[in-house]
Write a protein that holds these residues in place. Structure first.
Motif, PDB file in Angstrom:
ATOM      1  N   LYS A  96       0.804  -1.139   0.265  1.00  0.00           N
ATOM      2  CA  LYS A  96       0.050   0.001   0.003  1.00  0.00           C
ATOM      3  C   LYS A  96       0.781   1.307   0.061  1.00  0.00           C
ATOM      4  O   LYS A  96       2.149   1.060   0.511  1.00  0.00           O
ATOM      5  CB  LYS A  96      -0.981   0.182   1.211  1.00  0.00           C
ATOM      6  CG  LYS A  96      -1.782  -1.226   1.532  1.00  0.00           C
ATOM      7  CD  LYS A  96      -2.456  -1.257   2.765  1.00  0.00           C
ATOM      8  CE  LYS A  96      -3.314  -2.251   2.932  1.00  0.00           C
ATOM      9  NZ  LYS A  96      -4.048  -2.427   4.358  1.00  0.00           N
ATOM     10  N   PRO A  97       0.226   2.396  -0.457  1.00  0.00           N
ATOM     11  CA  PRO A  97       1.281   3.515  -0.493  1.00  0.00           C
ATOM     12  C   PRO A  97       1.698   3.871   0.859  1.00  0.00           C
ATOM     13  O   PRO A  97       2.781   4.511   1.085  1.00  0.00           O
ATOM     14  CB  PRO A  97       0.193   4.729  -0.936  1.00  0.00           C
ATOM     15  CG  PRO A  97      -0.801   4.022  -1.837  1.00  0.00           C
ATOM     16  CD  PRO A  97      -0.985   2.587  -1.206  1.00  0.00           C
ATOM     17  N   GLU A  98       1.023   3.548   1.923  1.00  0.00           N
ATOM     18  CA  GLU A  98       1.388   3.914   3.219  1.00  0.00           C
ATOM     19  C   GLU A  98       2.402   2.967   3.588  1.00  0.00           C
ATOM     20  O   GLU A  98       3.009   3.339   4.854  1.00  0.00           O
ATOM     21  CB  GLU A  98       0.421   3.892   4.375  1.00  0.00           C
ATOM     22  CG  GLU A  98      -0.286   2.536   4.261  1.00  0.00           C
ATOM     23  CD  GLU A  98      -1.846   2.668   3.389  1.00  0.00           C
ATOM     24  OE1 GLU A  98      -1.841   3.496   2.082  1.00  0.00           O
ATOM     25  OE2 GLU A  98      -2.985   2.158   3.985  1.00  0.00           O
ATOM     26  N   ASP A  99       2.835   2.121   2.879  1.00  0.00           N
ATOM     27  CA  ASP A  99       4.110   1.268   3.277  1.00  0.00           C
ATOM     28  C   ASP A  99       5.413   1.843   2.903  1.00  0.00           C
ATOM     29  O   ASP A  99       6.453   1.597   2.991  1.00  0.00           O
ATOM     30  CB  ASP A  99       4.004  -0.394   2.609  1.00  0.00           C
ATOM     31  CG  ASP A  99       2.849  -1.141   3.278  1.00  0.00           C
ATOM     32  OD1 ASP A  99       2.170  -1.772   2.283  1.00  0.00           O
ATOM     33  OD2 ASP A  99       2.560  -1.227   4.290  1.00  0.00           O
ATOM     34  N   THR A 100       5.401   2.995   2.144  1.00  0.00           N
ATOM     35  CA  THR A 100       6.285   3.635   1.712  1.00  0.00           C
ATOM     36  C   THR A 100       7.307   4.108   2.849  1.00  0.00           C
ATOM     37  O   THR A 100       6.828   4.609   3.776  1.00  0.00           O
ATOM     38  CB  THR A 100       5.870   5.019   0.674  1.00  0.00           C
ATOM     39  OG1 THR A 100       5.391   4.490  -0.325  1.00  0.00           O
ATOM     40  CG2 THR A 100       7.140   5.568   0.336  1.00  0.00           C
ATOM     41  N   ALA A 101       8.295   3.835   2.742  1.00  0.00           N
ATOM     42  CA  ALA A 101       9.468   4.208   3.974  1.00  0.00           C
ATOM     43  C   ALA A 101      10.931   3.688   3.666  1.00  0.00           C
ATOM     44  O   ALA A 101      10.879   2.614   2.614  1.00  0.00           O
ATOM     45  CB  ALA A 101       8.945   3.609   5.152  1.00  0.00           C
ATOM     46  N   VAL A 102      11.887   3.785   4.409  1.00  0.00           N
ATOM     47  CA  VAL A 102      13.250   3.099   4.145  1.00  0.00           C
ATOM     48  C   VAL A 102      13.027   2.120   5.134  1.00  0.00           C
ATOM     49  O   VAL A 102      12.706   2.367   6.419  1.00  0.00           O
ATOM     50  CB  VAL A 102      14.165   4.088   4.597  1.00  0.00           C
ATOM     51  CG1 VAL A 102      15.740   3.616   4.727  1.00  0.00           C
ATOM     52  CG2 VAL A 102      14.257   5.496   3.827  1.00  0.00           C
ATOM     53  N   TYR A 103      13.403   0.929   5.102  1.00  0.00           N
ATOM     54  CA  TYR A 103      13.479  -0.260   5.764  1.00  0.00           C
ATOM     55  C   TYR A 103      14.773  -0.651   6.031  1.00  0.00           C
ATOM     56  O   TYR A 103      15.613  -0.477   5.250  1.00  0.00           O
ATOM     57  CB  TYR A 103      12.783  -1.311   5.023  1.00  0.00           C
ATOM     58  CG  TYR A 103      11.257  -1.193   4.755  1.00  0.00           C
ATOM     59  CD1 TYR A 103      10.641  -0.274   4.046  1.00  0.00           C
ATOM     60  CD2 TYR A 103      10.461  -2.056   5.385  1.00  0.00           C
ATOM     61  CE1 TYR A 103       9.102  -0.266   3.958  1.00  0.00           C
ATOM     62  CE2 TYR A 103       9.058  -2.063   5.346  1.00  0.00           C
ATOM     63  CZ  TYR A 103       8.491  -1.113   4.542  1.00  0.00           C
ATOM     64  OH  TYR A 103       7.274  -0.835   4.399  1.00  0.00           O
ATOM     65  N   TYR A 104      14.626  -0.917   7.324  1.00  0.00           N
ATOM     66  CA  TYR A 104      16.148  -1.203   8.075  1.00  0.00           C
ATOM     67  C   TYR A 104      16.154  -2.531   8.659  1.00  0.00           C
ATOM     68  O   TYR A 104      15.050  -3.131   9.192  1.00  0.00           O
ATOM     69  CB  TYR A 104      16.457   0.009   9.067  1.00  0.00           C
ATOM     70  CG  TYR A 104      16.531   1.264   8.781  1.00  0.00           C
ATOM     71  CD1 TYR A 104      15.365   2.343   8.649  1.00  0.00           C
ATOM     72  CD2 TYR A 104      17.679   1.763   8.442  1.00  0.00           C
ATOM     73  CE1 TYR A 104      15.485   3.516   8.350  1.00  0.00           C
ATOM     74  CE2 TYR A 104      17.817   3.325   7.983  1.00  0.00           C
ATOM     75  CZ  TYR A 104      16.654   3.796   7.889  1.00  0.00           C
ATOM     76  OH  TYR A 104      16.894   5.436   7.589  1.00  0.00           O
ATOM     77  N   CYS A 105      17.116  -3.172   8.490  1.00  0.00           N
ATOM     78  CA  CYS A 105      17.235  -4.432   9.180  1.00  0.00           C
ATOM     79  C   CYS A 105      18.261  -4.328  10.602  1.00  0.00           C
ATOM     80  O   CYS A 105      18.884  -3.493  10.772  1.00  0.00           O
ATOM     81  CB  CYS A 105      18.083  -5.277   8.250  1.00  0.00           C
ATOM     82  SG  CYS A 105      18.855  -7.016   8.988  1.00  0.00           S
ATOM     83  N   LYS A 106      17.871  -4.971  11.538  1.00  0.00           N
ATOM     84  CA  LYS A 106      18.608  -4.971  12.809  1.00  0.00           C
ATOM     85  C   LYS A 106      18.836  -6.415  13.336  1.00  0.00           C
ATOM     86  O   LYS A 106      17.797  -7.187  13.170  1.00  0.00           O
ATOM     87  CB  LYS A 106      17.638  -4.294  13.852  1.00  0.00           C
ATOM     88  CG  LYS A 106      18.425  -3.968  15.276  1.00  0.00           C
ATOM     89  CD  LYS A 106      17.507  -3.415  16.466  1.00  0.00           C
ATOM     90  CE  LYS A 106      16.572  -4.374  16.750  1.00  0.00           C
ATOM     91  NZ  LYS A 106      15.954  -4.217  18.115  1.00  0.00           N
ATOM     92  N   SER A 107      20.065  -6.537  13.799  1.00  0.00           N
ATOM     93  CA  SER A 107      20.281  -7.873  14.342  1.00  0.00           C
ATOM     94  C   SER A 107      20.963  -7.651  15.877  1.00  0.00           C
ATOM     95  O   SER A 107      21.541  -6.765  15.910  1.00  0.00           O
ATOM     96  CB  SER A 107      21.451  -8.680  13.491  1.00  0.00           C
ATOM     97  OG  SER A 107      20.970  -8.669  12.258  1.00  0.00           O
ATOM     98  N   ARG A 108      20.568  -8.451  16.585  1.00  0.00           N
ATOM     99  CA  ARG A 108      21.052  -8.410  18.029  1.00  0.00           C
ATOM    100  C   ARG A 108      22.238  -9.625  18.119  1.00  0.00           C
ATOM    101  O   ARG A 108      21.951 -10.678  17.591  1.00  0.00           O
ATOM    102  CB  ARG A 108      19.902  -8.683  19.048  1.00  0.00           C
ATOM    103  CG  ARG A 108      20.654  -9.000  20.544  1.00  0.00           C
ATOM    104  CD  ARG A 108      19.596  -8.569  21.511  1.00  0.00           C
ATOM    105  NE  ARG A 108      19.390  -6.914  21.456  1.00  0.00           N
ATOM    106  CZ  ARG A 108      18.645  -6.249  22.458  1.00  0.00           C
ATOM    107  NH1 ARG A 108      18.106  -7.005  23.530  1.00  0.00           N
ATOM    108  NH2 ARG A 108      18.400  -5.097  22.551  1.00  0.00           N
TER     109      ARG A 108
END
Length: 121
Positions: free
Chosen positions: A86-98
């Motif tokens: 959806k248009p509201e999913d527009t974003a920069v997506y970041y991965c995080k690992s512990r």
């Protein structure tokens, strides 16, 4: 030095699908929880989905039923399959690992630099 690299973000039409990938490299003992976060313009970074080393998952309410997180422990990788975008999913997506570097230090969070997902209406 630990490094996380995301890939897979691009421009897609509403209703389309994308698969994000994140690979962790460097010297470390183990990877514990892994997750995907996103940050839209003018908004705070938010958790999208997370997965434990054993495979238990957690999702933000707005993506339940549309996104699926998975991981490959042998490849030190985590993935995010995104369907019904959806248009509201527009974003920069970041991965995080512990990550546990060794037996003597507490596990710490490491972040990738992000990959841009743009969903057009």
């Amino acid at each position: 030095q630990v490094q996380l690299v995301e890939s897979g973000g691009e421009l897609v039409q509403a209703g389309g699908s994308l698969r994000l990938s994140c690979t962790t490299s460097g010297r470390f003992l183990s990877i514990n929880d892994m997750g995907w976060y996103r940050q839209a313009p003018g908004k705070q970074r938010e958790l999208v989905a997370s997965i434990t080393r054993g495979g238990s998952t957690n999702y933000e309410d707005s993506v339940k039923g549309r996104f699926t997180i998975s991981r490959d422990n042998a490849k030190n990788a985590v993935y995010l399959q995104m369907n019904g975008l959806k248009p509201e999913d527009t974003a920069v997506y970041y991965c995080k690992s512990r990550i546990s570097i060794n037996l003597f230090l507490n596990a710490m969070d490491y972040w990738g630099k992000g990959t841009l997902v743009t969903v057009s209406s």
